[in-house]
Design an enzyme around this catalytic site. Structure first.
Site, PDB file in Angstrom:
ATOM      1  N   LYS A   1      -4.300  -3.003  -3.359  1.00  0.00           N
ATOM      2  CA  LYS A   1      -2.942  -2.974  -2.789  1.00  0.00           C
ATOM      3  C   LYS A   1      -2.180  -1.802  -3.392  1.00  0.00           C
ATOM      4  CE  LYS A   1       1.223  -5.784  -2.213  1.00  0.00           C
ATOM      5  NZ  LYS A   1       1.723  -7.131  -1.910  1.00  0.00           N
TER       6      LYS A   1
ATOM      7  N   GLU B   1      -3.136  -4.424  -7.605  1.00  0.00           N
ATOM      8  CA  GLU B   1      -1.959  -3.675  -7.151  1.00  0.00           C
ATOM      9  C   GLU B   1      -1.416  -2.732  -8.229  1.00  0.00           C
ATOM     10  OE1 GLU B   1       1.350  -6.114  -5.872  1.00  0.00           O
ATOM     11  OE2 GLU B   1       2.537  -4.390  -5.279  1.00  0.00           O
TER      12      GLU B   1
END
Ligand code: 13P
Length: 340
Positions: free
Chosen positions: A219, A177
């Site tokens: 992500k 992420e």
């Protein structure tokens, strides 16, 4: 010993059509903030009761994985069943946030780097024994006058790559992420530019660290104007620009991309994901890994009262269903008006 086939199986199941990830890994500080907003004291029992209600909601039918916080992966439901078991019984993978949050980055005022690599292998082994199938590490890149610096982008990408390689070596799927924040007053073009730099740098570092792209989930943020920007963007513009930057930067070997919601409204997060899946044309699955955009509604409905548990479960099921439809491009605004 790394089991590649298992990594591929879990990564693909996490982005299965109609499903996405519930991020329920808010740190103690973040839960306190969220609970204060609904007038609830953040005690261990309240945190447990609230999360248990989500994990027992029928909304779990649209949830492939739940990201947990260290406290939650060790917690038991009211009836004594480990919460990890409750999640597994719903047919969902338990996962765990393993980063230790951000610290100021030296010589880069206003910028942070995510910590948590020291002793990570040992923690991964423990979490795997507790039932985790995947992990999450969040890097934070802010946009402002003169930032981000390349030092910030590079240091965070390097840490993400070291984390991802360690996870895979222990047969845990890494959610990778690199979050470009939407806090500033910058326009959508600036967000595009910074997201492109962050993703290009990240995939170089993942290559150097020999990360198996087939066994990870990306992500990212969507490409959006800053919250304080005077020029907001249409659903179609966000979808088109986000797809474009992903096509420029994310190799086809990555099985799926699960967006963070990052402060978008619940319906914006759903509508934009839906629009991207309508446009299509990418080699990866596109789904959600939302915290706020899945939990704002159930938190409000719950407000800490036992008698509201059913309404909260219903609110969560509704958002999970709407985002499940968005993950296959089958959502429409009219569906928002119907009860879940
Ligand atoms: P939001 O969807 O609220 O941005 O949270 C997702 C997440 O897991 C951030 O790390």
């Amino acid at each position: 010993m790394m089991d590649l086939a298992e990594l591929y199986r879990v990564a693909n199941a996490m982005v299965a059509p109609g499903k996405g990830v519930l991020a329920a890994d808010e740190s103690a500080g973040t839960v306190k903030k969220r609970f204060e907003a609904i007038g609830v004291e953040s005690t261990e029992e309240n945190r447990r009761d609230y999360r248990e209600l989500l994990f027992r909601s029928k909304g779990m039918a649209n949830i492939s994985g739940v990201i947990l916080f260290d406290e939650t992966i060790r917690q038991k439901a009211k009836d004594g069943t480990p919460l990890v078991k409750v999640i597994e019984q719903a047919g969902t993978f338990p996962g765990i946030k393993v980063d230790k949050g951000t610290k100021p980055l030296p010589f880069c005022p206003g910028e942070v780097v995510t910590e948590g690599l020291d002793g990570l292998r040992e923690r991964l082994i423990e979490y795997r024994d507790l039932g985790a199938k995947f992990c999450k590490w969040r890097a934070v890149i802010d946009i402002g006058p003169g930032i981000p610096s390349y030092d910030c982008v590079k240091a965070n990408a390097h840490a993400l790559a070291r984390y991802a390689a360690l996870c895979q070596d222990e047969t845990l799927v890494p959610i990778v992420e690199p979050e470009v924040l939407m806090d500033g007053d910058h326009d959508i073009g600036r967000c595009y530019e910074v997201t492109e730099l962050a993703l290009k740098t990240l995939f170089q570092e993942l290559y150097v660290a020999r990360v198996k792209l087939e066994g990870m989930v990306l992500k990212p943020n969507m490409v959006v104007p800053g919250k304080k920007s005077l020029k907001q963007a249409s659903v179609d513009e966000v979808a088109e620009k986000t797809l474009r930057v992903l096509k420029e930067c994310v190799p086809a070997a990555v099985p799926g991309i699960a967006f963070l919601s990052g402060g978008q409204s619940d319906v914006d997060a759903t509508a934009r994901l839906n629009a991207m899946n309508r446009l299509g044309g990418g080699p990866w699955k596109l789904t959600f890994s939302y915290s706020r955009a899945l939990q704002a509604a159930p938190q409000k409905a719950w407000s800490g009262k036992v008698e509201n548990a059913g309404a909260a479960q219903q609110a969560f099921a509704h958002r999970a269903a709407m985002n499940g439809l968005a993950s296959i491009g089958k959502w429409s605004p009219e569906l928002e008006k119907q009860a879940a």
